[in-house]
Scaffold this motif. Structure first.
Motif, PDB file in Angstrom:
ATOM      1  N   ALA A 234       0.788  -1.257   0.169  1.00 56.50           N
ATOM      2  CA  ALA A 234       0.130   0.150  -0.113  1.00 56.50           C
ATOM      3  C   ALA A 234       0.837   1.305  -0.086  1.00 56.50           C
ATOM      4  O   ALA A 234       0.258   2.345  -0.068  1.00 56.50           O
ATOM      5  N   GLY A 235       2.212   1.083   0.017  1.00 50.28           N
ATOM      6  CA  GLY A 235       3.081   2.291  -0.331  1.00 50.28           C
ATOM      7  C   GLY A 235       3.603   2.833   1.265  1.00 50.28           C
ATOM      8  O   GLY A 235       4.118   4.077   1.232  1.00 50.28           O
ATOM      9  N   PHE A 236       3.353   2.308   2.226  1.00 51.09           N
ATOM     10  CA  PHE A 236       3.715   2.845   3.767  1.00 51.09           C
ATOM     11  C   PHE A 236       5.288   2.511   3.727  1.00 51.09           C
ATOM     12  O   PHE A 236       5.758   1.640   3.609  1.00 51.09           O
ATOM     13  N   THR A 237       5.873   3.368   4.459  1.00 49.19           N
ATOM     14  CA  THR A 237       7.431   3.070   4.866  1.00 49.19           C
ATOM     15  C   THR A 237       7.120   2.270   6.538  1.00 49.19           C
ATOM     16  O   THR A 237       6.952   3.188   7.363  1.00 49.19           O
ATOM     17  N   VAL A 238       7.645   1.214   6.252  1.00 51.18           N
ATOM     18  CA  VAL A 238       7.103   0.373   7.577  1.00 51.18           C
ATOM     19  C   VAL A 238       8.516   0.259   8.366  1.00 51.18           C
ATOM     20  O   VAL A 238       9.582  -0.128   7.718  1.00 51.18           O
ATOM     21  N   ARG A 239       8.507   0.542   9.771  1.00 49.17           N
ATOM     22  CA  ARG A 239       9.690  -0.154  10.503  1.00 49.17           C
ATOM     23  C   ARG A 239       9.218  -1.074  11.717  1.00 49.17           C
ATOM     24  O   ARG A 239       8.463  -0.624  12.332  1.00 49.17           O
ATOM     25  N   GLU A 240       9.747  -2.153  11.700  1.00 45.69           N
ATOM     26  CA  GLU A 240       9.546  -3.036  12.657  1.00 45.69           C
ATOM     27  C   GLU A 240      10.111  -3.135  13.731  1.00 45.69           C
ATOM     28  O   GLU A 240      11.274  -3.050  13.853  1.00 45.69           O
ATOM     29  N   ILE A 241       9.505  -3.138  15.024  1.00 45.65           N
ATOM     30  CA  ILE A 241       9.923  -2.981  16.280  1.00 45.65           C
ATOM     31  C   ILE A 241       9.793  -4.136  17.159  1.00 45.65           C
ATOM     32  O   ILE A 241       8.555  -4.617  17.301  1.00 45.65           O
ATOM     33  N   GLY A 242      10.839  -4.705  17.984  1.00 49.71           N
ATOM     34  CA  GLY A 242      10.660  -5.806  18.684  1.00 49.71           C
ATOM     35  C   GLY A 242       9.637  -5.707  19.655  1.00 49.71           C
ATOM     36  O   GLY A 242       9.510  -4.472  20.346  1.00 49.71           O
ATOM     37  N   ASN A 243       8.310  -6.624  19.997  1.00 47.22           N
ATOM     38  CA  ASN A 243       7.539  -6.386  20.867  1.00 47.22           C
ATOM     39  C   ASN A 243       7.068  -7.513  21.592  1.00 47.22           C
ATOM     40  O   ASN A 243       5.965  -7.426  22.297  1.00 47.22           O
ATOM     41  N   SER A 244       8.200  -8.447  21.780  1.00 48.40           N
ATOM     42  CA  SER A 244       7.647  -9.433  22.396  1.00 48.40           C
ATOM     43  C   SER A 244       7.466  -9.448  23.808  1.00 48.40           C
ATOM     44  O   SER A 244       6.618 -10.155  24.459  1.00 48.40           O
ATOM     45  N   GLU A 245       8.295  -8.623  24.320  1.00 50.73           N
ATOM     46  CA  GLU A 245       8.020  -8.394  25.890  1.00 50.73           C
ATOM     47  C   GLU A 245       6.603  -7.316  26.548  1.00 50.73           C
ATOM     48  O   GLU A 245       6.046  -7.828  27.169  1.00 50.73           O
ATOM     49  N   CYS A 246       6.398  -6.359  25.592  1.00 51.23           N
ATOM     50  CA  CYS A 246       5.360  -5.510  25.907  1.00 51.23           C
ATOM     51  C   CYS A 246       4.003  -6.552  25.656  1.00 51.23           C
ATOM     52  O   CYS A 246       3.150  -6.463  26.413  1.00 51.23           O
ATOM     53  N   ALA A 247       4.182  -7.450  24.702  1.00 53.85           N
ATOM     54  CA  ALA A 247       2.949  -8.404  24.245  1.00 53.85           C
ATOM     55  C   ALA A 247       2.598  -9.117  25.410  1.00 53.85           C
ATOM     56  O   ALA A 247       1.502  -9.548  25.546  1.00 53.85           O
ATOM     57  N   LYS A 248       3.698  -9.566  26.281  1.00 54.42           N
ATOM     58  CA  LYS A 248       3.363 -10.366  27.480  1.00 54.42           C
ATOM     59  C   LYS A 248       2.180  -9.604  28.413  1.00 54.42           C
ATOM     60  O   LYS A 248       1.608 -10.443  29.233  1.00 54.42           O
ATOM     61  N   ILE A 249       2.423  -8.586  28.354  1.00 60.25           N
ATOM     62  CA  ILE A 249       1.529  -7.531  29.321  1.00 60.25           C
ATOM     63  C   ILE A 249       0.309  -6.748  28.496  1.00 60.25           C
ATOM     64  O   ILE A 249      -0.023  -5.707  28.759  1.00 60.25           O
TER      65      ILE A 249
END
Ligand code: CIR
Length: 263
Positions: A234-249
């Protein structure tokens, strides 16, 4: 200038040691503080890379969930509204944020009704309206009080429903550009985004729905390749950020910052 996606500032708060006592719907183990700090640093670096000023507040050990600053306030171009979190253990976090916002904004108001509860995670600000999801944390009184506070600033509030069992409205959606929303199918199927272009996350990647559009970037949690492909296409400039720890809460990209241009 689109106030819903362009921001000069963000506020974050460093995770505290007490993060291991963070609220969660399902216990999948405690977050690892060191790894969460590394993810948090990458998140802040991404915000700064867009040219924004990022104010990093110190950890608040008394509030295990205080890294999730989004829930404490709603920041609009005309002023800020201090929330009244529906989680009793988080109520005091809002008062900790108020003085910070008063140094940045001329106008800071607050939700004060004893029966009013509302958390920032339930609020999606788009260019033309403010959608607020009723949830286990946000009630009708909180939404009505918010509507009264922001009406003089020219904002209209529309009450919608956070899907049952979902923590916050924005757990399941985010604004990608002034007219485009990323959503889970379980939320978009409710019809609440009629009039918007909707990109659904891929089935099985529901946790990818909580992204943030921050200036030129879309920050998304790492590990959702099929949804990432959709955003790239869709043309967005995406940056992936690790979220494994926040996801636990039960935390994601939006909860980790307040994003605004102060007035
Ligand atoms: C809570 O349950 O309140 C925190 N553990 C997670 C808050 C996430 N906040 C957000 O999505 N805005």
């Amino acid at each position: 200038m689109s106030f819903s996606i362009q921001f000069s500032h963000a506020i974050t708060r460093r995770p505290a040691d007490s993060i291991t006592r963070g609220l969660r719907a399902v216990d999948t183990g405690n977050p690892d503080l060191a790894l969460m700090q590394a993810h948090h640093a990458a998140y802040i670096a991404a915000l700064r890379s867009t040219g924004a000023t990022v104010i990093e507040l110190p950890p608040l050990d008394a509030y295990p969930d205080s890294v999730f600053v989004e829930d404490t306030a709603l920041c609009l171009p005309q002023g800020a509204v201090i929330m009244r979190p529906g989680a009793p253990s988080r109520l005091g976090e809002a008062a900790e944020m108020a003085p910070q916002l008063r140094t940045l904004y001329r106008d800071v108001v607050a939700i004060t009704g004893a029966a009013s509860f509302i958390e920032g995670g339930d609020i999606l600000v788009t260019e033309g309206e403010i959608l607020v999801g009723r949830s286990a944390r946000t009630n009708a009184a909180g939404i009505a009080e918010l509507a009264r506070l922001v009406a003089p600033w020219g904002h209209e509030v529309r009450e919608v429903i956070t899907p049952p069992g979902v923590l916050h409205f924005k757990t399941d959606c985010s604004l990608l550009d002034p007219g485009t929303v990323l959503s889970t199918t379980r939320l978009s199927a409710s019809g609440c985004f009629s009039g918007y272009k909707v990109i659904d996350v891929t089935e099985g990647e529901e946790a990818a729905a909580n992204t943030i559009r921050f200036n030129d970037l879309v920050l998304m949690p790492a590990g959702f390749p099929r949804t990432r492909d959709r955003l790239d296409a869709a043309g967005f400039t995406v940056r992936e950020i690790g979220n494994s720890e926040c996801a636990k809460i039960d935390g994601g990209m939006s909860c980790l910052s307040l994003r605004f241009t102060p007035s």
